[in-house]
Design a protein around this motif. Structure first.
Motif, PDB file in Angstrom:
ATOM      1  N   LYS A 198     -33.593   0.893 -30.922  1.00 48.18           N
ATOM      2  CA  LYS A 198     -34.634   0.924 -30.139  1.00 48.18           C
ATOM      3  C   LYS A 198     -34.190   0.513 -28.666  1.00 48.18           C
ATOM      4  O   LYS A 198     -34.915   0.766 -27.707  1.00 48.18           O
ATOM      5  CB  LYS A 198     -35.893   0.268 -30.526  1.00 48.18           C
ATOM      6  CG  LYS A 198     -36.430   0.985 -31.893  1.00 48.18           C
ATOM      7  CD  LYS A 198     -37.605  -0.053 -32.506  1.00 48.18           C
ATOM      8  CE  LYS A 198     -38.295   0.745 -33.551  1.00 48.18           C
ATOM      9  NZ  LYS A 198     -39.293  -0.123 -34.270  1.00 48.18           N
ATOM     10  N   TYR A 199     -33.530  -0.461 -28.499  1.00 43.30           N
ATOM     11  CA  TYR A 199     -33.170  -1.103 -27.401  1.00 43.30           C
ATOM     12  C   TYR A 199     -31.690  -0.460 -26.733  1.00 43.30           C
ATOM     13  O   TYR A 199     -31.287  -1.300 -25.909  1.00 43.30           O
ATOM     14  CB  TYR A 199     -32.855  -2.576 -27.537  1.00 43.30           C
ATOM     15  CG  TYR A 199     -34.214  -3.174 -28.144  1.00 43.30           C
ATOM     16  CD1 TYR A 199     -35.250  -3.273 -27.261  1.00 43.30           C
ATOM     17  CD2 TYR A 199     -34.413  -3.225 -29.663  1.00 43.30           C
ATOM     18  CE1 TYR A 199     -36.566  -3.867 -27.678  1.00 43.30           C
ATOM     19  CE2 TYR A 199     -35.648  -3.757 -29.732  1.00 43.30           C
ATOM     20  CZ  TYR A 199     -36.785  -3.935 -28.954  1.00 43.30           C
ATOM     21  OH  TYR A 199     -37.913  -4.447 -29.644  1.00 43.30           O
ATOM     22  N   GLY A 200     -31.262   0.465 -27.341  1.00 47.74           N
ATOM     23  CA  GLY A 200     -30.086   1.006 -26.410  1.00 47.74           C
ATOM     24  C   GLY A 200     -28.854   0.337 -26.717  1.00 47.74           C
ATOM     25  O   GLY A 200     -28.663  -0.299 -27.713  1.00 47.74           O
ATOM     26  N   ALA A 201     -27.971   0.153 -25.609  1.00 49.25           N
ATOM     27  CA  ALA A 201     -26.942  -0.705 -25.595  1.00 49.25           C
ATOM     28  C   ALA A 201     -27.176  -2.219 -25.829  1.00 49.25           C
ATOM     29  O   ALA A 201     -26.348  -2.765 -26.217  1.00 49.25           O
ATOM     30  CB  ALA A 201     -26.129  -0.604 -24.222  1.00 49.25           C
ATOM     31  N   PHE A 218     -40.096  -8.824 -26.536  1.00 48.56           N
ATOM     32  CA  PHE A 218     -40.547  -9.124 -25.233  1.00 48.56           C
ATOM     33  C   PHE A 218     -39.730  -8.259 -24.247  1.00 48.56           C
ATOM     34  O   PHE A 218     -39.798  -8.267 -22.943  1.00 48.56           O
ATOM     35  CB  PHE A 218     -40.060 -10.464 -24.783  1.00 48.56           C
ATOM     36  CG  PHE A 218     -41.201 -11.528 -25.518  1.00 48.56           C
ATOM     37  CD1 PHE A 218     -42.360 -11.193 -25.757  1.00 48.56           C
ATOM     38  CD2 PHE A 218     -40.753 -12.643 -25.642  1.00 48.56           C
ATOM     39  CE1 PHE A 218     -43.454 -11.852 -26.421  1.00 48.56           C
ATOM     40  CE2 PHE A 218     -41.668 -13.677 -26.534  1.00 48.56           C
ATOM     41  CZ  PHE A 218     -42.824 -13.479 -26.652  1.00 48.56           C
ATOM     42  N   PHE A 219     -38.655  -7.328 -24.788  1.00 46.30           N
ATOM     43  CA  PHE A 219     -38.110  -6.517 -24.094  1.00 46.30           C
ATOM     44  C   PHE A 219     -38.412  -5.055 -24.233  1.00 46.30           C
ATOM     45  O   PHE A 219     -38.942  -4.497 -25.151  1.00 46.30           O
ATOM     46  CB  PHE A 219     -36.335  -6.557 -24.332  1.00 46.30           C
ATOM     47  CG  PHE A 219     -35.962  -7.841 -24.121  1.00 46.30           C
ATOM     48  CD1 PHE A 219     -35.188  -7.897 -22.696  1.00 46.30           C
ATOM     49  CD2 PHE A 219     -35.970  -8.983 -24.965  1.00 46.30           C
ATOM     50  CE1 PHE A 219     -34.474  -9.221 -22.252  1.00 46.30           C
ATOM     51  CE2 PHE A 219     -35.328 -10.245 -24.384  1.00 46.30           C
ATOM     52  CZ  PHE A 219     -34.714 -10.312 -23.304  1.00 46.30           C
ATOM     53  N   PHE A 226     -26.248   0.788 -13.311  1.00 48.55           N
ATOM     54  CA  PHE A 226     -27.245  -0.493 -12.842  1.00 48.55           C
ATOM     55  C   PHE A 226     -27.894  -0.876 -13.996  1.00 48.55           C
ATOM     56  O   PHE A 226     -28.376  -0.065 -15.049  1.00 48.55           O
ATOM     57  CB  PHE A 226     -28.376   0.331 -11.863  1.00 48.55           C
ATOM     58  CG  PHE A 226     -29.250  -0.911 -11.463  1.00 48.55           C
ATOM     59  CD1 PHE A 226     -28.757  -1.540  -9.959  1.00 48.55           C
ATOM     60  CD2 PHE A 226     -30.233  -1.604 -12.060  1.00 48.55           C
ATOM     61  CE1 PHE A 226     -29.467  -2.547  -9.385  1.00 48.55           C
ATOM     62  CE2 PHE A 226     -31.058  -2.574 -11.335  1.00 48.55           C
ATOM     63  CZ  PHE A 226     -30.504  -2.976 -10.093  1.00 48.55           C
ATOM     64  N   ARG A 227     -27.985  -2.200 -14.304  1.00 53.97           N
ATOM     65  CA  ARG A 227     -28.611  -2.777 -15.612  1.00 53.97           C
ATOM     66  C   ARG A 227     -29.766  -3.144 -15.355  1.00 53.97           C
ATOM     67  O   ARG A 227     -29.955  -4.335 -14.667  1.00 53.97           O
ATOM     68  CB  ARG A 227     -27.601  -3.874 -16.227  1.00 53.97           C
ATOM     69  CG  ARG A 227     -28.099  -4.333 -17.698  1.00 53.97           C
ATOM     70  CD  ARG A 227     -26.928  -5.333 -18.305  1.00 53.97           C
ATOM     71  NE  ARG A 227     -25.555  -4.470 -18.251  1.00 53.97           N
ATOM     72  CZ  ARG A 227     -24.513  -5.155 -18.419  1.00 53.97           C
ATOM     73  NH1 ARG A 227     -24.508  -6.389 -18.464  1.00 53.97           N
ATOM     74  NH2 ARG A 227     -23.781  -4.599 -18.887  1.00 53.97           N
ATOM     75  N   TRP A 228     -30.721  -2.550 -15.550  1.00 51.98           N
ATOM     76  CA  TRP A 228     -32.419  -3.078 -15.124  1.00 51.98           C
ATOM     77  C   TRP A 228     -33.127  -3.590 -16.384  1.00 51.98           C
ATOM     78  O   TRP A 228     -33.271  -2.670 -17.293  1.00 51.98           O
ATOM     79  CB  TRP A 228     -33.240  -1.905 -14.498  1.00 51.98           C
ATOM     80  CG  TRP A 228     -34.354  -1.899 -14.036  1.00 51.98           C
ATOM     81  CD1 TRP A 228     -34.864  -3.097 -13.785  1.00 51.98           C
ATOM     82  CD2 TRP A 228     -35.428  -1.099 -13.639  1.00 51.98           C
ATOM     83  NE1 TRP A 228     -36.229  -3.053 -13.522  1.00 51.98           N
ATOM     84  CE2 TRP A 228     -36.585  -1.778 -13.321  1.00 51.98           C
ATOM     85  CE3 TRP A 228     -35.480   0.158 -13.809  1.00 51.98           C
ATOM     86  CZ2 TRP A 228     -37.835  -1.131 -13.012  1.00 51.98           C
ATOM     87  CZ3 TRP A 228     -36.590   1.002 -13.310  1.00 51.98           C
ATOM     88  CH2 TRP A 228     -37.647   0.200 -12.791  1.00 51.98           C
ATOM     89  N   THR A 229     -33.484  -4.708 -16.449  1.00 54.03           N
ATOM     90  CA  THR A 229     -34.085  -5.219 -17.664  1.00 54.03           C
ATOM     91  C   THR A 229     -35.563  -5.450 -17.280  1.00 54.03           C
ATOM     92  O   THR A 229     -35.987  -5.931 -16.232  1.00 54.03           O
ATOM     93  CB  THR A 229     -33.358  -6.973 -17.703  1.00 54.03           C
ATOM     94  OG1 THR A 229     -31.899  -6.700 -18.191  1.00 54.03           O
ATOM     95  CG2 THR A 229     -34.362  -7.594 -18.976  1.00 54.03           C
ATOM     96  N   ARG A 230     -36.488  -4.903 -18.100  1.00 55.09           N
ATOM     97  CA  ARG A 230     -37.745  -4.814 -18.108  1.00 55.09           C
ATOM     98  C   ARG A 230     -38.413  -5.364 -19.213  1.00 55.09           C
ATOM     99  O   ARG A 230     -37.923  -5.198 -20.420  1.00 55.09           O
ATOM    100  CB  ARG A 230     -38.164  -3.457 -18.000  1.00 55.09           C
ATOM    101  CG  ARG A 230     -37.758  -2.664 -16.349  1.00 55.09           C
ATOM    102  CD  ARG A 230     -37.673  -1.340 -16.534  1.00 55.09           C
ATOM    103  NE  ARG A 230     -36.708  -0.959 -17.305  1.00 55.09           N
ATOM    104  CZ  ARG A 230     -35.911   0.420 -17.355  1.00 55.09           C
ATOM    105  NH1 ARG A 230     -36.556   1.428 -16.714  1.00 55.09           N
ATOM    106  NH2 ARG A 230     -34.819   0.633 -17.871  1.00 55.09           N
TER     107      ARG A 230
END
Length: 570
Positions: A77-80, A92-93, A107-111
């Motif tokens: 569900k959270y990919g890599a 929380f991610f 680009f590593r975009w944390t949301r």
């Protein structure tokens, strides 16, 4: 029928709308509600209530299945990031597929899409900027001049520090101004040793205790928030049921709610800002309900955009009209450009073989810190700007055997011997903003809500590479002078965005030809829209940015209310 439409619009009309409920959005809500404005807070994610929605906060290690690792189907569900997720904080991610993007360059975009946003995920480090930072672009010839200076923001730093609760020492360092501090967290013996060797060998480098948003001694303002003192559990990523560290959920949003002036609307994906050409004002916000996919419109006199830097860029780019065909306020074509972040690529580790008769007592939710020392008073290197350093030296690894079964295994596990002290440091470098580092809307691809996908086009420059090289040389020397052993320094080559400090795209400035926002964070071309999250940053500095977001937001909200009273907005 017309009257019914008017009545319906009135029920959806507020004095102010805040887009986003994270660190800056929470502060916008608090300040606006406290000043009497009926305020709608829009959050695209689910609701998270303080204490009751922290499911992992009080669990013991053995209560997590698989040692806290997620099962494979959950990891997907959270990919890599999935394999690195822990059960206590994964919720929380953002899950994969919630918001598709196009990575033109890595680009590593944390949301974090929930009420509270990334205030439930941040590292809680809080440093003020100085005029070395605000004057940097003008002095060094990069970016554009900031329209504010330290004296403009200093009282607002104090304002938010007193409310949030910031631990630290008054260190008297010009490039890192002192603040309104609670008692500091103590340095370990190794950190004190490193502090001493730096003082003995350098006149421009000083190790201090990191300034962090933890309540180390209760003040009346914290009791009024129903928060409690930090217990040094170091389980902060799970959400703090004590309210020991600052978050929107524990502090600003409850404070706004108790005024009776806040309406919180989760599951509200903002599509765009509505612009009325006859009024030359923004009049509201168009929202897609993430659960029903229904479209709603809400109206207000002022709008605060705090969706997190890249999403704020996306919303403004998608807010088109005859007046603004390229995005709200985008007369100069610079919206989405000059994206910046922090350079965390440099890292170093080693061990300290001294102090074998000592060990740490309890846990440390923070770390020590070396403020920027490169190119502060003069240009002295082959790269622009500089870097700060985080340093950790507060633990000794336990050595034990896992051999045997039953009573033998139990005896081996209990027969622990402490190894040497581990030490590590990491850089936080200033990434000089350049026009080619940008985000834009894809002309065809849409996300699942029908909103154009954001194209991420950012990359490192030679300046960043040189900075990493200098960090490795300087920190290796500093570690060697401290007598540390087994020193290993490297460049992680992590992609841009890995620091979770994305900034820029809607930068502040004095000139509408070269910036999007004025000194009060208002769009030059649409002055009832304020942008006070990381998107407003003209340059990145080397400090953790959240304290500056909070202070600038409080300042902008105060100005917005004063302008409303004068009849200049709405």
């Amino acid at each position: 029928m017309a009257n019914l439409n008017i009545d319906a619009q009135k029920s959806l009309t507020y004095d102010a709308i805040v887009i986003g409920s994270g660190i800056s959005g929470g502060w916008a809500a608090k300040e606006l509600c406290e000043k009497g404005l009926k305020t709608l807070v829009l959050e695209r994610g689910r609701d998270v209530k303080h204490i009751e929605d922290y499911p992992g906060a009080n669990k013991h290690p053995w209560e997590f299945k698989f040692g806290g690792r997620l099962p494979l189907e959950e990891q997907r569900k959270y990919g890599a990031r999935g394999p690195r997720m822990h059960e206590s904080s994964a919720h929380f991610f953002m899950e994969e597929g919630e918001q598709e993007t196009v990575e033109e360059k890595p680009f590593r975009w944390t949301r974090g899409y929930q009420v509270g946003g990334k205030s439930l995920l941040w590292a809680r480090q809080t440093q003020r900027w100085s005029d070395f930072d605000f004057e940097g672009p003008a002095r060094d010839g990069f970016a554009v001049d900031w329209p504010i200076r330290y004296k403009d923001i200093a009282p607002w730093y104090s304002h938010v520090e007193r409310f949030a609760g910031i631990s630290g020492n008054r260190d008297g360092i010009p490039q890192l101004p002192d603040g309104e501090f609670l008692k500091p967290i103590a340095l370990s013996c190794v950190e004190k040793h490193f502090q001493k060797t730096l003082a003995e060998n350098y006149n421009d480098r000083q190790l201090i205790q990191g300034r962090c948003a933890h309540i180390t001694e209760m003040q009346e303002i914290h009791r009024q928030q129903s928060r409690n003192q930090c217990m040094h559990r170091s389980l902060c990523s799970r959400g703090c049921p004590l309210g020991g560290y600052f978050s929107s959920n524990a502090a600003t949003l409850p404070w706004a709610a108790q005024t009776g002036n806040m309406t919180l609307r989760p599951h509200a994906v903002v599509h765009s800002i509505i612009y009325d050409e006859s009024k030359s004002k923004a009049t509201g916000v168009r929202v897609i309900d993430s659960e029903t996919r229904e479209v709603h419109e809400y109206f207000a006199k002022i709008i605060f955009v705090n969706a997190s830097a890249l999403n704020s860029n996306l919303i403004l780019l998608n807010s088109t009209s005859s007046r603004f065909p390229n995005g709200l306020g985008n007369d100069n074509g610079l919206l989405g450009k000059y994206i910046t972040w922090h350079n965390y690529r440099g890292r170093i580790s080693g061990r300290c073989e001294e102090f074998t008769d000592m060990m740490s007592k309890g846990k440390n939710p923070s770390h020590s810190y070396i403020p920027r020392f490169r190119n502060v008073h003069r240009q002295e290197t082959g790269f622009l700007r500089g870097y700060a350093v985080g340093f950790g030296g507060s633990g000794r690894a336990a050595r034990y055997s896992r051999e045997g079964i039953g009573a033998t295994l139990k005896a081996n596990l209990l027969d622990r011997q402490l190894g040497p002290w581990g030490v590590s440091a990491w850089m936080m470098g200033e990434v000089v903003p350049i026009e080619s580092n940008h985000v834009r809307l894809h002309p065809e691809l849409k996300d699942k809500y029908g909103i154009p996908q954001l194209v991420l086009s950012c990359e490192w420059t030679e300046n960043d590479d040189k900075m990493v090289e200098d960090y490795i040389v300087q920190l290796s020397e500093m570690f060697d002078k401290a007598g540390f052993k087994n020193i290993s320094a490297s460049d992680s080559h992590a992609p841009p965005g890995s620091d979770i400090h994305e900034m820029g795209g809607v930068r502040m400035g004095n000139d509408p030809k070269t910036s999007l926002l004025n000194k009060w964070n208002q769009l030059h071309a649409c002055d009832n829209v304020f942008v006070t999250d990381g998107a407003f940053m003209t340059s990145s500095g080397t400090q953790n940015p959240s304290l500056t977001y909070m202070a600038v937001t409080a300042r902008a909200a105060d100005h917005a209310v004063e302008e409303l009273k004068k009849g200049n907005l709405g």
